[in-house]
Design a protein around this motif. Structure first.
Motif, PDB file in Angstrom:
ATOM      1  N   ALA A 312       0.822  -1.206   0.000  1.00 37.05           N
ATOM      2  CA  ALA A 312       0.000   0.000   0.000  1.00 37.05           C
ATOM      3  C   ALA A 312       0.854   1.253   0.000  1.00 37.05           C
ATOM      4  O   ALA A 312       0.445   2.306  -0.499  1.00 37.05           O
ATOM      5  CB  ALA A 312      -0.933  -0.008   1.203  1.00 37.05           C
ATOM      6  N   SER A 313       2.056   1.157   0.540  1.00 37.50           N
ATOM      7  CA  SER A 313       2.945   2.317   0.582  1.00 37.50           C
ATOM      8  C   SER A 313       3.815   2.446  -0.658  1.00 37.50           C
ATOM      9  O   SER A 313       4.587   3.401  -0.774  1.00 37.50           O
ATOM     10  CB  SER A 313       3.850   2.225   1.818  1.00 37.50           C
ATOM     11  N   GLU A 314       3.690   1.506  -1.591  1.00 38.67           N
ATOM     12  CA  GLU A 314       4.503   1.552  -2.804  1.00 38.67           C
ATOM     13  C   GLU A 314       4.033   2.677  -3.732  1.00 38.67           C
ATOM     14  O   GLU A 314       2.837   2.836  -3.972  1.00 38.67           O
ATOM     15  CB  GLU A 314       4.418   0.218  -3.550  1.00 38.67           C
ATOM     16  N   ASP A 315       5.001   3.457  -4.225  1.00 41.45           N
ATOM     17  CA  ASP A 315       4.714   4.514  -5.188  1.00 41.45           C
ATOM     18  C   ASP A 315       5.111   4.014  -6.576  1.00 41.45           C
ATOM     19  O   ASP A 315       6.296   3.805  -6.847  1.00 41.45           O
ATOM     20  CB  ASP A 315       5.514   5.770  -4.842  1.00 41.45           C
ATOM     21  N   PRO A 316       4.152   3.795  -7.489  1.00 46.66           N
ATOM     22  CA  PRO A 316       4.503   3.257  -8.810  1.00 46.66           C
ATOM     23  C   PRO A 316       5.375   4.193  -9.633  1.00 46.66           C
ATOM     24  O   PRO A 316       6.047   3.754 -10.557  1.00 46.66           O
ATOM     25  CB  PRO A 316       3.138   3.037  -9.468  1.00 46.66           C
ATOM     26  N   ASN A 317       5.365   5.491  -9.300  1.00 42.30           N
ATOM     27  CA  ASN A 317       6.231   6.425 -10.018  1.00 42.30           C
ATOM     28  C   ASN A 317       7.669   6.371  -9.525  1.00 42.30           C
ATOM     29  O   ASN A 317       8.590   6.754 -10.245  1.00 42.30           O
ATOM     30  CB  ASN A 317       5.697   7.858  -9.873  1.00 42.30           C
ATOM     31  N   SER A 318       7.869   5.911  -8.307  1.00 41.77           N
ATOM     32  CA  SER A 318       9.209   5.786  -7.739  1.00 41.77           C
ATOM     33  C   SER A 318       9.249   4.531  -6.874  1.00 41.77           C
ATOM     34  O   SER A 318       9.262   4.605  -5.658  1.00 41.77           O
ATOM     35  CB  SER A 318       9.557   7.035  -6.910  1.00 41.77           C
ATOM     36  N   PRO A 319       9.256   3.367  -7.515  1.00 40.03           N
ATOM     37  CA  PRO A 319       9.145   2.113  -6.749  1.00 40.03           C
ATOM     38  C   PRO A 319      10.407   1.815  -5.968  1.00 40.03           C
ATOM     39  O   PRO A 319      11.486   2.312  -6.255  1.00 40.03           O
ATOM     40  CB  PRO A 319       8.912   1.069  -7.844  1.00 40.03           C
ATOM     41  N   SER A 320      10.231   0.978  -4.975  1.00 38.99           N
ATOM     42  CA  SER A 320      11.364   0.582  -4.138  1.00 38.99           C
ATOM     43  C   SER A 320      12.270  -0.363  -4.915  1.00 38.99           C
ATOM     44  O   SER A 320      11.837  -1.026  -5.857  1.00 38.99           O
ATOM     45  CB  SER A 320      10.863  -0.108  -2.867  1.00 38.99           C
ATOM     46  N   PRO A 321      13.544  -0.456  -4.531  1.00 34.84           N
ATOM     47  CA  PRO A 321      14.462  -1.372  -5.211  1.00 34.84           C
ATOM     48  C   PRO A 321      14.027  -2.820  -5.022  1.00 34.84           C
ATOM     49  O   PRO A 321      13.415  -3.177  -4.017  1.00 34.84           O
ATOM     50  CB  PRO A 321      15.811  -1.110  -4.517  1.00 34.84           C
ATOM     51  N   LEU A 322      14.336  -3.635  -6.009  1.00 37.39           N
ATOM     52  CA  LEU A 322      14.037  -5.062  -5.942  1.00 37.39           C
ATOM     53  C   LEU A 322      15.321  -5.866  -5.856  1.00 37.39           C
ATOM     54  O   LEU A 322      16.326  -5.514  -6.483  1.00 37.39           O
ATOM     55  CB  LEU A 322      13.261  -5.516  -7.186  1.00 37.39           C
ATOM     56  N   ALA A 323      15.277  -6.935  -5.107  1.00 42.95           N
ATOM     57  CA  ALA A 323      16.385  -7.876  -5.122  1.00 42.95           C
ATOM     58  C   ALA A 323      16.458  -8.525  -6.497  1.00 42.95           C
ATOM     59  O   ALA A 323      15.440  -8.722  -7.167  1.00 42.95           O
ATOM     60  CB  ALA A 323      16.199  -8.935  -4.038  1.00 42.95           C
ATOM     61  N   ASP A 324      17.660  -8.841  -6.915  1.00 46.47           N
ATOM     62  CA  ASP A 324      17.829  -9.422  -8.247  1.00 46.47           C
ATOM     63  C   ASP A 324      17.039 -10.715  -8.411  1.00 46.47           C
ATOM     64  O   ASP A 324      16.464 -10.976  -9.472  1.00 46.47           O
ATOM     65  CB  ASP A 324      19.313  -9.689  -8.522  1.00 46.47           C
ATOM     66  N   ILE A 325      17.003 -11.515  -7.373  1.00 39.92           N
ATOM     67  CA  ILE A 325      16.268 -12.776  -7.480  1.00 39.92           C
ATOM     68  C   ILE A 325      14.774 -12.522  -7.654  1.00 39.92           C
ATOM     69  O   ILE A 325      14.075 -13.258  -8.359  1.00 39.92           O
ATOM     70  CB  ILE A 325      16.533 -13.663  -6.241  1.00 39.92           C
ATOM     71  N   ASP A 326      14.261 -11.434  -7.071  1.00 39.21           N
ATOM     72  CA  ASP A 326      12.852 -11.091  -7.232  1.00 39.21           C
ATOM     73  C   ASP A 326      12.577 -10.542  -8.632  1.00 39.21           C
ATOM     74  O   ASP A 326      11.523 -10.801  -9.219  1.00 39.21           O
ATOM     75  CB  ASP A 326      12.435 -10.078  -6.167  1.00 39.21           C
ATOM     76  N   SER A 327      13.521  -9.777  -9.170  1.00 38.22           N
ATOM     77  CA  SER A 327      13.383  -9.337 -10.560  1.00 38.22           C
ATOM     78  C   SER A 327      13.342 -10.533 -11.497  1.00 38.22           C
ATOM     79  O   SER A 327      12.592 -10.557 -12.476  1.00 38.22           O
ATOM     80  CB  SER A 327      14.554  -8.425 -10.940  1.00 38.22           C
ATOM     81  N   CYS A 328      14.134 -11.535 -11.174  1.00 35.45           N
ATOM     82  CA  CYS A 328      14.152 -12.757 -11.979  1.00 35.45           C
ATOM     83  C   CYS A 328      12.792 -13.454 -11.918  1.00 35.45           C
ATOM     84  O   CYS A 328      12.295 -13.955 -12.938  1.00 35.45           O
ATOM     85  CB  CYS A 328      15.261 -13.673 -11.488  1.00 35.45           C
ATOM     86  N   ILE A 329      12.183 -13.490 -10.759  1.00 35.71           N
ATOM     87  CA  ILE A 329      10.865 -14.115 -10.616  1.00 35.71           C
ATOM     88  C   ILE A 329       9.826 -13.366 -11.444  1.00 35.71           C
ATOM     89  O   ILE A 329       8.985 -13.974 -12.123  1.00 35.71           O
ATOM     90  CB  ILE A 329      10.448 -14.158  -9.130  1.00 35.71           C
ATOM     91  N   LEU A 330       9.879 -12.030 -11.416  1.00 38.01           N
ATOM     92  CA  LEU A 330       8.936 -11.243 -12.211  1.00 38.01           C
ATOM     93  C   LEU A 330       9.131 -11.493 -13.703  1.00 38.01           C
ATOM     94  O   LEU A 330       8.166 -11.576 -14.468  1.00 38.01           O
ATOM     95  CB  LEU A 330       9.096  -9.759 -11.896  1.00 38.01           C
ATOM     96  N   LEU A 331      10.383 -11.606 -14.141  1.00 42.29           N
ATOM     97  CA  LEU A 331      10.652 -11.868 -15.551  1.00 42.29           C
ATOM     98  C   LEU A 331      10.129 -13.245 -15.958  1.00 42.29           C
ATOM     99  O   LEU A 331       9.568 -13.407 -17.051  1.00 42.29           O
ATOM    100  CB  LEU A 331      12.152 -11.773 -15.829  1.00 42.29           C
TER     101      LEU A 331
END
Length: 861
Positions: A312-331
């Motif tokens: 709920a606190s995430e700002d889509p215009n300035s999102p928080s950093p993601l761990a690389d492994i989580d970026s991999c999961i999204l991909l």
């Protein structure tokens, strides 16, 4: 370990390849046989990294290292020999694969470790890790083949299953977190394999497990945004809100013994080209907390509620950093959706773009964005953008840019793109870090995908240049045949290529000649030369389309014996079985189809058809043989119903599936499924076809089951309103709500309604149904007074109504005590009989039905 360690290691162990062996692979296995397991493992993993670096990620290996490897490993003079050894199930490898002998070395070493693991005292963790590395190497081999291979499929999943991490009880938080990371990594690898082999449901489950283990929180939701430069009113769009377990980037998985680099080492990433649009913004600008109260109030009815406080606190215009492994999961999640969901669906496209945008916008803290993850995100974004007229320019240019930055397929083609400075800025260990968790894409396949994009844009010449640079005359010929140029030129190109000598893909060239010309002799030649499965599939399809289904089965069986992973071939094989009434063949084909893709509704429906016919054949054979055993035929019908239930689940809007389900369920006396199908048929067909959506015999049977309490929950007719089962609830709704709205021509349906109302202890409603039944029967009779059947139906309904007056008239009415259902029931009964006699007097004043009417009139006096 440095990039020069493999030659040093091979020299240190006196590695020697004997040229007397029957094949190069056998020679490698013989050389590894007497080496210590630790050294075999190191050699295999280093060779795998070298092969990946040379053919997938770059930067290219130096000439010094390559010459040292060739001197020690003594590969065959002809590179095609190694390529042939890597080919599986008639699926060929790209003939210009560089240093293919390195992958053979990896497979030989890892296979030896796995095969001899039972003879060693190594711990179970090491043995499982060896199997996992073998599965990775086999996935690399699969990625360079022209199509999925059944042999590799079985080996990959066997080794992946055997390498699953084992959870152990521990009090150490550090060890617990390490176990979760290992499980997340394993789930990602399993999901990658499932996606490649089209096991969508299994892939989704594995990805969910990976999210759970990594601590990734993600949600797709709607949010208003500005997308154009001149837009004044926000419109709702999809956005992915995601947050890693911690802000800091998690330790990445180790891909091999060569990777010991610092995770936070800053590296350059591929260049993201600007959109440079006069209309579109570079990225959507989402509505945030600065909006007016009125706008926020409107959003509440549109956006999904994000229950998690972190999201709920995430700002889509300035999102928080993601761990690389989580970026991999999204991909991986995006890739699964792209290959399994409808490609032209705008909602799907927007959702895919939301996933990619989340990875690109915040892959990690400054200086820690992984090169491979970022480049793959750009690639996926470019694929999506190249399908839109507004973004096709950026998408296509970005594809070409990534091909340049990732390097080209071989040194011989390097003049085509040139090596950009940024291509070598990211070190090998950074590029290899997540290579085994993402879908593998060799560099030449990236060039081929760019060529296909050029063809779709009409840039045939540019695509032909790519094929020429990659030394792919077959693709170049197919491109020529697809363009506006004459097919004769494409045929000549293929004929010249075949005449130039024996190549690893000569059989494919013959098959492509058949595809272009439609001549069966070319496909037959391809099968004769190289047992090329695709040629037999083309022959099978050709025969099926030309009414030769029996010959089609023979050709398809040969193709599937060579490579059993082609789902389209199995589907066509099943269709040919149905066409020739060889229902065992049809059942085999469609069974294999649904085992590969459980979401194929057509295959499930056809499988049900095959099972039904098999049951009918068995029943006919039993009658012929004088055998009274219907167990086998009933078994087939049960299998058919199971298949129909799956087909209806996947395609709930096809009324023909539900109709078949009703028929089979009624035959098997599965009244739950029969009722469900009848209700769904009414929903689908009634708006256009009205009463034709109802199956009267089936409704009769369902009503009888309902009123007999056969499927009740133990209560009797005295308490029908209490403890109603699901069957009773839906049946009552069908008979008292759906059916009455549809009856227009069949009086018999009103009698069914009346029976149900009597069971419900509502005699007034039953009597009303009888009266409507008679009115409809008389209307049908008056349309054709000469029809004896309609006159008999009118008399029958009259008798039923009279009995209704007699039996129900004096019962308590709707308002209970003090009121009857019909106080003047005798008068109405006599009036009914007189009315029917008056309508039939002119044509039917004598006969059995007239006598029945006279008897009824006498009984009512």
């Amino acid at each position: 370990m440095s990039a020069s360690d493999l030659p040093s290691l091979l020299q240190a162990v006196n590695f020697c390849v004997e040229s007397s062996e029957s094949s190069y692979s056998c020679s490698l296995k013989a050389s590894l046989k007497d080496l210590p397991r630790t050294q075999v493992r190191a050699i295999a993993l280093l060779a795998l990294d070298y092969f990946l670096q040379q053919n997938f990620t770059g930067p290219r290996l130096s000439d010094i290292i390559l010459s040292s490897l060739e001197a020690i490993l003594s590969p065959p003079e002809s590179a095609e020999e190694c390529v042939k050894e890597l080919s599986v199930d008639s699926e060929v490898v790209y003939q210009h694969t560089e240093q293919a002998y390195l992958l053979l070395l990896t497979l030989a070493g890892l296979s030896q470790l796995v095969d001899t693991s039972s003879d060693t005292t190594e711990d179970e963790s090491t043995k499982r890790q060896d199997k996992r590395w073998l599965a990775r190497a086999l996935m690399v081999q699969q990625s360079i083949l022209s199509a999925p291979a059944g042999t590799l499929h079985d080996e990959i999943f066997t080794n992946l299953t055997a390498s699953a991490p084992i959870s152990t009880t521990t009090d150490s938080q550090e060890e617990f977190e390490q176990q979760k990371n290992l499980t997340a990594e394993y789930s990602m690898e399993l999901a990658r394999a499932d996606i490649f082999y089209s096991y969508d449901a299994r892939a989704a489950k594995a990805l969910e497990n990976a999210k759970s283990m990594s601590g990734l929180k993600v949600k797709v939701t709607g949010m208003k945004a500005l997308r154009t430069k001149f837009q004044t009113r926000q419109h709702v769009g999809l956005v992915v809100l995601a947050k890693s377990r911690s802000v800091s980037v998690s330790d990445p998985p180790t891909t091999s013994a060569t990777i010991e680099a610092d995770i936070k080492e800053a590296t350059a990433v591929p260049v993201s080209l600007p959109l440079n649009s006069d209309l579109l913004l570079e990225a959507p600008r989402f509505l945030t907390g600065e909006s007016s109260e009125k706008e926020e109030e409107q959003n509440k009815s549109i956006e999904e509620t994000v229950e998690d406080d972190d999201l709920a606190s995430e700002d889509p215009n300035s999102p928080s950093p993601l761990a690389d492994i989580d970026s991999c999961i999204l991909l991986l999640t995006e890739h699964r959706m792209r290959v399994s969901l409808p490609s032209q669906d705008p909602i799907v496209t927007e959702q895919l773009q939301a996933y990619i945008s989340r990875v690109i916008s915040a892959s990690g803290p400054a200086g820690s964005v992984n090169w491979t993850l970022y480049s793959r995100a750009l690639w996926e974004r470019s694929i999506l953008e190249s399908h839109s007229a507004k973004t096709v320019e950026r998408g296509t240019l970005q594809l070409a840019s990534l091909v340049d930055e990732l390097g080209v397929a071989s040194a011989a083609t390097s003049f085509a793109h040139g090596q950009s400075e940024t291509a070598s800025s990211a070190p090998a260990h950074e590029r290899l870090r997540f290579i085994h968790f993402l879908p593998l894409m060799p560099r030449w396949k990236m060039d081929l995908e760019l060529a296909e994009k050029y063809i779709s844009l009409g840039m045939v010449r540019s695509a032909q240049e790519i094929y020429a640079r990659l030394r792919l005359p077959i693709e170049s010929a197919l491109c020529t045949a697809a363009g506006n140029e004459s097919k004769a030129e494409a045929i000549k190109m293929l004929e010249d290529y075949i005449a130039s000598g024996d190549h690893v893909d000569t059989a494919r060239a013959w098959s492509c000649l058949g595809d272009i010309t439609g001549k069966t002799e070319y496909w037959e030649k391809a099968w004769e030369v190289g047992r090329y499965a695709s040629a037999k599939r083309s022959l099978g399809e050709y025969c099926f389309k030309n009414g030769k289904a029996s010959e089609s089965i023979i050709h398809l069986r040969d193709a599937l014996a060579k490579n059993s992973l082609n789902r389209n071939a199995w589907f066509l094989y099943g269709c040919a079985g149905l066409e020739t009434e060889r229902f065992d063949v049809a059942a085999e084909g469609f069974t294999r189809c649904v085992s590969m893709d459980r979401d194929d509704s057509k295959a499930w429906a056809n499988l049900a058809t095959a099972f039904l016919h098999m049951g009918e054949q068995q029943r006919a054979q039993n009658i012929k043989d004088g055998v009274r055993d219907d167990e086998s035929s009933n078994k087939r019908e049960k299998e058919a119903m199971t298949a129909l239930l799956e087909a209806c689940r996947l395609n709930p809007d096809d009324w023909r599936l539900w109709s078949n389900l009703v028929i089979v369920a009624a035959r098997l006396e599965n009244w739950q499924a029969c009722l469900r199908g009848s209700v769904r048929m009414a929903e689908l067909r009634a708006p256009k076809e009205g009463e034709d959506a109802l199956d009267v015999p089936v409704l009769h049977a369902l009503a009888q089951i309902l009123v007999s309490d056969a499927l009740s929950d133990g209560h009797r007719m005295g308490e029908p309103e209490k403890r109603l089962t699901a069957f009773e609830t839906h049946a009552i709704k069908l008979f008292t709500d759906t059916v009455p709205k549809l009856v227009t021509r069949t009086p018999e349906l009103w009698s069914i309604v009346a029976k149900v109302e009597i069971w419900r202890k509502k005699p007034w409603a039953a009597l009303d149904a009888y009266e409507k039944m008679l009115r409809l029967a008389l209307t049908v009779f008056e349309a054709d007074e000469t029809d004896a059947a309609k006159w008999k139906q009118a008399v029958d309904t009259c008798e039923m109504l009279v009995d209704g007056y007699v039996n129900l008239g004096e019962l308590p009415g709707r308002l209970g005590e003090g009121q009857l259902v019909c106080t003047d029931w005798k008068y109405r009964a006599r009036s009914t009989v007189r009315s029917v006699m008056g309508k039939g007097r002119r044509m039917w004043a004598d006969g059995a039905e007239w006598e029945r009417l006279e008897k009824m009139r006498e009984d009512l006096k």
